[in-house]
Design a protein around this motif. Sequence first.
Motif, PDB file in Angstrom:
ATOM      1  N   LEU A  94      -0.604   4.261  -4.020  1.00 13.11           N
ATOM      2  CA  LEU A  94       0.392   3.878  -3.026  1.00 13.11           C
ATOM      3  C   LEU A  94       1.402   5.007  -2.876  1.00 13.11           C
ATOM      4  O   LEU A  94       1.875   5.568  -3.872  1.00 13.11           O
ATOM      5  CB  LEU A  94       1.117   2.601  -3.453  1.00 13.11           C
ATOM      6  CG  LEU A  94       0.316   1.305  -3.420  1.00 13.11           C
ATOM      7  CD1 LEU A  94       1.025   0.222  -4.230  1.00 13.11           C
ATOM      8  CD2 LEU A  94       0.128   0.838  -1.972  1.00 13.11           C
ATOM      9  N   ASP A 143      -2.258   1.793  -7.829  1.00 14.23           N
ATOM     10  CA  ASP A 143      -2.445   0.392  -7.446  1.00 14.23           C
ATOM     11  C   ASP A 143      -3.486  -0.210  -8.380  1.00 14.23           C
ATOM     12  O   ASP A 143      -4.666   0.138  -8.321  1.00 14.23           O
ATOM     13  CB  ASP A 143      -2.905   0.313  -5.987  1.00 14.23           C
ATOM     14  CG  ASP A 143      -3.076  -1.112  -5.517  1.00 14.23           C
ATOM     15  OD1 ASP A 143      -2.101  -1.882  -5.587  1.00 14.23           O
ATOM     16  OD2 ASP A 143      -4.194  -1.469  -5.091  1.00 14.23           O
ATOM     17  N   TRP A 196       6.680  -6.216  -5.144  1.00 12.36           N
ATOM     18  CA  TRP A 196       7.485  -5.493  -4.164  1.00 12.36           C
ATOM     19  C   TRP A 196       7.330  -3.981  -4.258  1.00 12.36           C
ATOM     20  O   TRP A 196       7.177  -3.424  -5.343  1.00 12.36           O
ATOM     21  CB  TRP A 196       8.969  -5.819  -4.341  1.00 12.36           C
ATOM     22  CG  TRP A 196       9.341  -7.263  -4.270  1.00 12.36           C
ATOM     23  CD1 TRP A 196       9.597  -8.106  -5.323  1.00 12.36           C
ATOM     24  CD2 TRP A 196       9.508  -8.038  -3.087  1.00 12.36           C
ATOM     25  NE1 TRP A 196       9.926  -9.356  -4.863  1.00 12.36           N
ATOM     26  CE2 TRP A 196       9.881  -9.353  -3.491  1.00 12.36           C
ATOM     27  CE3 TRP A 196       9.391  -7.769  -1.725  1.00 12.36           C
ATOM     28  CZ2 TRP A 196      10.128 -10.380  -2.581  1.00 12.36           C
ATOM     29  CZ3 TRP A 196       9.641  -8.779  -0.816  1.00 12.36           C
ATOM     30  CH2 TRP A 196       9.996 -10.068  -1.241  1.00 12.36           C
ATOM     31  N   ILE A 197       7.434  -3.322  -3.107  1.00 15.90           N
ATOM     32  CA  ILE A 197       7.740  -1.901  -3.031  1.00 15.90           C
ATOM     33  C   ILE A 197       9.255  -1.803  -2.894  1.00 15.90           C
ATOM     34  O   ILE A 197       9.869  -2.522  -2.108  1.00 15.90           O
ATOM     35  CB  ILE A 197       7.056  -1.241  -1.821  1.00 15.90           C
ATOM     36  CG1 ILE A 197       5.533  -1.261  -1.989  1.00 15.90           C
ATOM     37  CG2 ILE A 197       7.549   0.184  -1.637  1.00 15.90           C
ATOM     38  CD1 ILE A 197       4.788  -0.863  -0.733  1.00 15.90           C
ATOM     39  N   ARG A 239       4.130  -6.331  -1.023  1.00 18.61           N
ATOM     40  CA  ARG A 239       2.925  -5.509  -1.030  1.00 18.61           C
ATOM     41  C   ARG A 239       1.750  -6.195  -0.346  1.00 18.61           C
ATOM     42  O   ARG A 239       0.827  -5.515   0.122  1.00 18.61           O
ATOM     43  CB  ARG A 239       2.549  -5.147  -2.467  1.00 18.61           C
ATOM     44  CG  ARG A 239       3.566  -4.244  -3.135  1.00 18.61           C
ATOM     45  CD  ARG A 239       3.329  -4.093  -4.631  1.00 18.61           C
ATOM     46  NE  ARG A 239       2.017  -3.541  -4.937  1.00 18.61           N
ATOM     47  CZ  ARG A 239       1.605  -3.250  -6.163  1.00 18.61           C
ATOM     48  NH1 ARG A 239       2.403  -3.487  -7.204  1.00 18.61           N
ATOM     49  NH2 ARG A 239       0.397  -2.749  -6.369  1.00 18.61           N
ATOM     50  N   SER A 240       1.745  -7.524  -0.280  1.00 18.18           N
ATOM     51  CA  SER A 240       0.630  -8.244   0.338  1.00 18.18           C
ATOM     52  C   SER A 240       0.857  -8.509   1.815  1.00 18.18           C
ATOM     53  O   SER A 240      -0.009  -8.251   2.647  1.00 18.18           O
ATOM     54  CB  SER A 240       0.402  -9.574  -0.394  1.00 18.18           C
ATOM     55  OG  SER A 240       0.030  -9.339  -1.733  1.00 18.18           O
ATOM     56  N   LEU A 283       8.147   0.321  -7.734  1.00 12.61           N
ATOM     57  CA  LEU A 283       7.066  -0.635  -7.520  1.00 12.61           C
ATOM     58  C   LEU A 283       7.163  -1.741  -8.555  1.00 12.61           C
ATOM     59  O   LEU A 283       7.334  -1.470  -9.745  1.00 12.61           O
ATOM     60  CB  LEU A 283       5.715   0.077  -7.647  1.00 12.61           C
ATOM     61  CG  LEU A 283       4.478  -0.663  -7.128  1.00 12.61           C
ATOM     62  CD1 LEU A 283       4.506  -0.775  -5.617  1.00 12.61           C
ATOM     63  CD2 LEU A 283       3.214   0.052  -7.582  1.00 12.61           C
ATOM     64  N   GLU A 321       5.777  -1.389 -13.235  1.00 12.42           N
ATOM     65  CA  GLU A 321       5.877  -2.672 -12.518  1.00 12.42           C
ATOM     66  C   GLU A 321       6.338  -3.810 -13.431  1.00 12.42           C
ATOM     67  O   GLU A 321       6.515  -4.929 -12.946  1.00 12.42           O
ATOM     68  CB  GLU A 321       4.546  -3.121 -11.884  1.00 12.42           C
ATOM     69  CG  GLU A 321       3.803  -2.066 -11.126  1.00 12.42           C
ATOM     70  CD  GLU A 321       2.403  -2.509 -10.740  1.00 12.42           C
ATOM     71  OE1 GLU A 321       1.940  -2.087  -9.674  1.00 12.42           O
ATOM     72  OE2 GLU A 321       1.798  -3.300 -11.512  1.00 12.42           O
TER      73      GLU A 321
END
Length: 471
Positions: free
Chosen positions: A185, A178, A232-233, A273-274, A228, A368
């Motif tokens: 994560l 992260d 988004w995951i 993710r938030s 990731l 990412e």
Amino acid sequence: MTTVVDTTTTETTPRHGFDSLENETRIEGLPVTGELPRWLRGSLIRTGPAKWEVGASTMNHWFDGLAMLHRFSFAGGEVSYANRFLESRAYRAANETGEITYSEFATDPCRSLYQRVSAMFSPKVTDNANVNLVKLGERFIAMTETSIPVQFDADTLAAAGVAYDVPGILTTAHPHMDRATGGMLNYAAKLGPRSSYRFFLLRPDPPKPEVIVSKPVRRPAYMHSFGLTERWIVLAEFPFVVNPPSLALSGRPYIENFRWRPELGTRLHLFDRSSGESRGPFEADARFGFHFVNSYEDGDDVVADICTFDDADIVQDLYLERLRAGKPVAQASLERFRIPTNGGRVATERLIDEPMELPRINYGRCNERPYRYAWGVGSDGGWFDRIVKADVAERTSATWLEDGCYPGEPVFAATPHAEGEDDGVLLSIVFDARKGNSFLLVLDAASLDELARAEVPHHIPFGFHGQFARS
């Protein structure tokens, strides 16, 4: 482009790469052929199975072997080597009793029905961390798919206890870093009357995981990795699923409780993710896969590149008896899944013709984010016998291969102050079946030209994953 080293030796097989390695050793200077880059300073540390025989019993699957750590350290153009069994509870119990006492991926010691039911809720879970390792802050952590990651000392390779508590029974050995927190994560599956998928954040300090996403699930899918993006995951539910009570009641090893259900298709989920917001499932044809390569956002779409198989038969292909007998192994395709975040069916595309597995990218720069290059291993139908470089922009590939040699995962190490995405080297442990031992191969990551190799006086059993830690 293919770089081929010609030899005149008789063709040999990878069979002895699945032999157990019993000895631990430290060697200050390995013989080096070629020249190592002077900037290459640090250590390649890997974990993998190394011992499948315990007493009179042999473990069933490649994934089951007792873990051994291997460290190649680089300084001043020289290479040192050390290996050591990971002193897990599973390893110590095997040594003390002469028996397999912990349940592994496809090997389960005989237990009564009461013991199996009890294990579901208070499991005697293996800590045989033979799949991957990470560096979290200043800590090195070996991992497998169970909930007991093992911390170890990178200098002595001695185990140092449980690294952190996983919020579930199953997890992956492929966490993501992260960028915002410097933490990690990862995914966990909580199994029981009400099962759920969970994603958690583990900050460098304190070592207490925070569950950031939870999604109920009735029949969990086998999950080896996830994707990731910056927002988004990405979770891929391949249709290889389990009914949780069967894990306790069937009397079969863990993986043998999963069933291939192609009618379910592949279901991809996105988690913000938030906020934890969930989107999906987005549907695609049935596939199976172990490894995400990379994921990123492209307008309103999420792109997820994954090494996939047509079905889950690869799990059967990797049983130890089959591998030692030289049976064929299914080959993975590098495939792109384009997920429309606003709804619709997932579009899929094969990116290169060459099979590829155990993929790596320039992680610090490209994870990412849009990227161009990936490296892995492949073959023409047998065991991994070549290193593959994929150009996902041009849809082309290049390979390195040498007769009688079987490389492992190529770990990318970037040149200091690198400008290009592929400016660096690849580090791969290669089993040389002609000599019966292994060597560390160093390739130019851009051209796949060989720069150097450092020979080890014994074989290193075929393993899975590792990391380069710069010093």
